[in-house]
Design a protein around this motif. Structure first.
Motif, PDB file in Angstrom:
ATOM      1  N   MET A   1      28.147  33.826  21.398  1.00 16.53           N
ATOM      2  CA  MET A   1      27.689  35.006  22.134  1.00 16.53           C
ATOM      3  C   MET A   1      28.516  35.199  23.404  1.00 16.53           C
ATOM      4  N   LEU A   2      28.823  34.109  24.106  1.00 17.52           N
ATOM      5  CA  LEU A   2      29.655  34.203  25.306  1.00 17.52           C
ATOM      6  C   LEU A   2      31.066  34.660  24.955  1.00 17.52           C
ATOM      7  N   ALA A   3      31.586  34.197  23.824  1.00 17.48           N
ATOM      8  CA  ALA A   3      32.926  34.614  23.390  1.00 17.48           C
ATOM      9  C   ALA A   3      32.956  36.112  23.079  1.00 17.48           C
ATOM     10  N   LYS A   4      31.904  36.628  22.424  1.00 18.58           N
ATOM     11  CA  LYS A   4      31.835  38.064  22.132  1.00 18.58           C
ATOM     12  C   LYS A   4      31.718  38.871  23.414  1.00 18.58           C
ATOM     13  N   LEU A   5      30.959  38.349  24.365  1.00 15.48           N
ATOM     14  CA  LEU A   5      30.810  39.045  25.644  1.00 15.48           C
ATOM     15  C   LEU A   5      32.142  39.089  26.382  1.00 15.48           C
ATOM     16  N   ASP A   6      32.885  37.985  26.346  1.00 14.38           N
ATOM     17  CA  ASP A   6      34.213  37.955  26.967  1.00 14.38           C
ATOM     18  C   ASP A   6      35.158  38.924  26.263  1.00 14.38           C
ATOM     19  N   GLN A   7      35.114  38.934  24.950  1.00 11.68           N
ATOM     20  CA  GLN A   7      35.949  39.851  24.165  1.00 11.68           C
ATOM     21  C   GLN A   7      35.647  41.299  24.535  1.00 11.68           C
ATOM     22  N   MET A   8      34.371  41.618  24.637  1.00 13.96           N
ATOM     23  CA  MET A   8      33.962  42.981  24.988  1.00 13.96           C
ATOM     24  C   MET A   8      34.430  43.349  26.386  1.00 13.96           C
ATOM     25  N   ALA A   9      34.257  42.432  27.345  1.00  7.01           N
ATOM     26  CA  ALA A   9      34.670  42.706  28.731  1.00  7.01           C
ATOM     27  C   ALA A   9      36.180  42.899  28.820  1.00  7.01           C
ATOM     28  N   ASN A  10      36.930  42.047  28.149  1.00  5.32           N
ATOM     29  CA  ASN A  10      38.397  42.143  28.197  1.00  5.32           C
ATOM     30  C   ASN A  10      38.899  43.444  27.585  1.00  5.32           C
ATOM     31  N   GLU A  11      38.391  43.794  26.407  1.00  5.91           N
ATOM     32  CA  GLU A  11      38.843  45.011  25.730  1.00  5.91           C
ATOM     33  C   GLU A  11      38.418  46.260  26.507  1.00  5.91           C
ATOM     34  N   PHE A  12      37.207  46.220  27.046  1.00  7.99           N
ATOM     35  CA  PHE A  12      36.727  47.358  27.850  1.00  7.99           C
ATOM     36  C   PHE A  12      37.621  47.558  29.068  1.00  7.99           C
ATOM     37  N   ALA A  13      37.884  46.496  29.829  1.00 14.51           N
ATOM     38  CA  ALA A  13      38.691  46.608  31.044  1.00 14.51           C
ATOM     39  C   ALA A  13      40.119  47.039  30.710  1.00 14.51           C
ATOM     40  N   LYS A  14      40.686  46.453  29.656  1.00 14.81           N
ATOM     41  CA  LYS A  14      42.060  46.774  29.282  1.00 14.81           C
ATOM     42  C   LYS A  14      42.194  48.241  28.877  1.00 14.81           C
TER      43      LYS A  14
ATOM     44  N   SER B   1      46.073  58.909  48.991  1.00 18.63           N
ATOM     45  CA  SER B   1      45.535  57.632  48.537  1.00 18.63           C
ATOM     46  C   SER B   1      46.573  56.928  47.676  1.00 18.63           C
ATOM     47  N   ALA B   2      46.471  55.606  47.665  1.00 22.77           N
ATOM     48  CA  ALA B   2      47.433  54.810  46.905  1.00 22.77           C
ATOM     49  C   ALA B   2      47.235  55.012  45.406  1.00 22.77           C
ATOM     50  N   ASP B   3      48.349  54.982  44.689  1.00 24.18           N
ATOM     51  CA  ASP B   3      48.305  55.115  43.225  1.00 24.18           C
ATOM     52  C   ASP B   3      48.128  53.713  42.631  1.00 24.18           C
ATOM     53  N   ILE B   4      46.876  53.374  42.283  1.00 23.15           N
ATOM     54  CA  ILE B   4      46.555  52.035  41.792  1.00 23.15           C
ATOM     55  C   ILE B   4      46.320  52.111  40.288  1.00 23.15           C
ATOM     56  N   ALA B   5      47.068  51.327  39.540  1.00 27.64           N
ATOM     57  CA  ALA B   5      47.015  51.421  38.076  1.00 27.64           C
ATOM     58  C   ALA B   5      45.693  50.895  37.523  1.00 27.64           C
ATOM     59  N   ASP B   6      45.284  49.736  37.955  1.00 27.51           N
ATOM     60  CA  ASP B   6      44.123  49.087  37.357  1.00 27.51           C
ATOM     61  C   ASP B   6      42.848  49.388  38.138  1.00 27.51           C
ATOM     62  N   PHE B   7      41.888  49.991  37.456  1.00 25.00           N
ATOM     63  CA  PHE B   7      40.564  50.192  38.061  1.00 25.00           C
ATOM     64  C   PHE B   7      39.809  48.861  38.098  1.00 25.00           C
ATOM     65  N   PHE B   8      39.908  48.104  36.978  1.00 24.61           N
ATOM     66  CA  PHE B   8      39.265  46.793  36.909  1.00 24.61           C
ATOM     67  C   PHE B   8      40.307  45.706  37.117  1.00 24.61           C
ATOM     68  N   ASP B   9      39.997  44.753  37.964  1.00 18.57           N
ATOM     69  CA  ASP B   9      40.864  43.611  38.206  1.00 18.57           C
ATOM     70  C   ASP B   9      40.667  42.613  37.064  1.00 18.57           C
ATOM     71  N   VAL B  10      41.734  42.342  36.337  1.00 17.66           N
ATOM     72  CA  VAL B  10      41.629  41.455  35.164  1.00 17.66           C
ATOM     73  C   VAL B  10      42.388  40.145  35.373  1.00 17.66           C
ATOM     74  N   THR B  11      42.636  39.798  36.653  1.00 18.35           N
ATOM     75  CA  THR B  11      43.320  38.532  36.897  1.00 18.35           C
ATOM     76  C   THR B  11      42.484  37.351  36.404  1.00 18.35           C
ATOM     77  N   SER B  12      41.151  37.489  36.510  1.00 20.10           N
ATOM     78  CA  SER B  12      40.244  36.493  35.914  1.00 20.10           C
ATOM     79  C   SER B  12      39.598  37.147  34.709  1.00 20.10           C
TER      80      SER B  12
END
Length: 506
Positions: free
Chosen positions: A330-343, A358-369
């Motif tokens: 279940m945690l793996a599916k949740l991680d998969q969902m979060a990663n694909e959603f953010a990407k 305003s600055a032109d920022i590419a990423d709305f979600f920070d995906v470093t973690s």
């Protein structure tokens, strides 16, 4: 001829035997509410008749009875029902534990709900639609940022709570292992006491009951095999002897108790820290005649025992990244969902443009973690909501075309989610959770019902009936009184012989 005082000895035996039966009846009544107690009875048998056989035996008509004696005090127990009870206890232990683990997960996921992840996503999409109609509005941009923070925090919260419960399951496995080891030591100790008592011709019924209660408790954790070994010496034929206990596996049985010797279990690679360490089998440490050995996950019988259920919920495997089990998956599916959603969201956001200045920022979600635990809104966008790329062109602040694309991502099919949208993927997770929970509850109920039926059958054989004991008490009391009256009759007869004979005419 028989002895002059033979009648006294015969009646005395009757007194002692009926007295023993009364004491046993009192013991039953006293333990009517004692957990695991089996009612006891005195097995009476006639003593050898007179005269005995032999060349010098006197010749007389008949074979005169010499009374009664208590041959043994036996508890009333049916080993077939005990075996059936333990089998059902093993099944119930598995499904009750699984039902509890799934119920805790359902409480965390909290769906359908006004405050769950699904509701957070709906509010996020709605805020983007509102932004598309008025992209220059600073308040609308702040709402988008806050709704995005809400989605990220929902992911973070669910992951944190599920991980905490997974940690609790780890503690339960370690605690259950300690409980099992304690039970093994207690059973071995009782075996030793029984082996010391039985060769003297006694029946340690209360020790048998204590041992059976522990065996019932042990059967919650593992499917077990039980064999009995006679103690020898002057043991009665009905004496049970010591038990040898083994854990049943797919490939055979692993011995854990043999007489006074007990092995000890330890889960491989698991310690009392907060890190996830997947279960990788048990090691049974030998002791005395108990050889010991390994028990791998694949060896354990399917859907049997509380221990296996806890392991299936917590997770098992050779490494934490590829662990299998209800919570890891279940945690793996949740991680998969979060990663694909953010990407996917960042890909669309990168194509848009912010407000002028305003600055032109590419990423709305920070995906470093990566994963549900690490997803968060870009700190620069939180500081400057104008950086939300709502327009499709430079200098087109009044255009919300890109915000529309971001909002329409709600219905976009993502290949990384197996051809599902973000929310349909999440809904399928929740749906599967509901199906699994319903199945666990149903099977726990069915197992509990069967166990209750077997338990009632066992109670019909072994439990104390106060009505029956009162009847027995009256029966034994009257027999005792009759034996006492018989002694009086014999006494009066002897008085006539001793004091009345040879005194004619006085």
């Amino acid at each position: 001829m028989g002895s002059t005082f033979m009648g006294l000895e015969t009646s005395k035996r009757g007194l002692y035997t009926q007295q023993s039966a009364l004491y046993t009846t009192g013991h039953n009544i006293s333990n009517a509410n004692t957990l695991g107690y089996s009612r006891q009875r005195v097995n009476m048998e006639a003593t050898l008749g007179y005269p005995g056989t032999g060349l010098n035996a006197p010749k007389m008509p008949g074979h005169l009875g010499t009374g009664v004696q208590a041959q043994s005090v036996q508890r009333i127990r049916d080993q077939f029902i005990d075996r059936q009870y333990r089998q059902e206890t093993t099944k119930l232990g598995y499904w009750e534990s699984r039902s509890t683990a799934i119920a805790e997960m359902e409480d965390i996921m909290s769906e359908p709900s006004e405050f769950g992840l699904n509701a957070s996503l709906d509010q996020f999409w709605k805020s983007l639609q509102d932004l598309s109609t008025n992209p220059e509005n600073a308040a609308a941009r702040k709402v988008v940022v806050q709704r995005g923070i809400g989605v990220a925090e929902s992911f973070n919260y669910i992951h944190k709570q599920l991980s905490d419960i997974q940690g609790n399951l780890k503690n339960e496995i370690l605690t259950s292992t300690d409980d099992v080891n304690s039970i093994l030591k207690q059973i071995a100790s009782l075996n030793e006491q029984i082996q010391a008592i039985e060769p003297n011709g006694y029946m340690p019924n209360d020790l048998y009951d204590a041992r059976d209660t522990l065996l019932d408790e042990l059967s919650q954790f593992f499917p077990i095999d039980i064999e009995y070994t006679k103690s020898g010496g002057n043991s009665l034929a009905i004496a049970e002897g010591s038990v040898k206990v083994s854990i049943k596996t797919k490939t055979g049985s692993i011995e854990i108790i043999n007489g006074k010797d007990a092995g000890q279990l330890s889960p491989n690679g698991m310690s009392n820290n907060e890190n996830f360490e997947p279960f990788n089998g048990f090691t049974v440490a030998g002791s005395g005649t108990v050889v010991g050995g390994p028990i791998t996950y694949d060896d354990m019988e399917l859907n049997k025992g509380k221990m296996l259920s806890q392991i299936n919920s917590y997770g098992h495997g050779t490494d934490s990244k590829n662990a299998q089990g209800y919570y890891p998956e279940m945690l793996a599916k949740l991680d998969q969902m979060a990663n694909e959603f953010a990407k996917a969201f960042n890909v669309i956001h990168e194509k848009g443009h912010p407000l002028a200045g305003s600055a032109d920022i590419a990423d709305f979600f920070d995906v470093t973690s990566s994963g549900a635990a690490g997803i968060k809104v870009n700190a620069n966008i939180i500081k400057d909501p104008g950086s939300v790329a709502a327009s499709s062109g430079i200098g087109e602040e009044g255009s919300g075309a890109n915000a529309i694309l971001l909002a329409n991502m709600k219905s976009d099919i993502l290949t990384g989610l197996g051809g599902a949208t973000v929310q349909s993927f999440y809904q399928s997770m929740i749906g599967q959770l509901g199906v699994d929970g319903e199945q666990a509850n149903r099977l726990a109920y069915n197992s509990g019902t069967i166990k209750l039926t077997v338990e009632n059958n066992r109670a019909a054989v072994s439990s104390v009936s106060l009505d029956e004991e009162m009847t027995n008490m009256i029966t034994f009391q009257q027999a005792y009184n009759a034996s006492a009256r018989m002694i009086t009759v014999v006494d009066e007869t002897l008085d006539k012989i001793i004091n009345g004979m040879g005194r004619v005419g006085l």
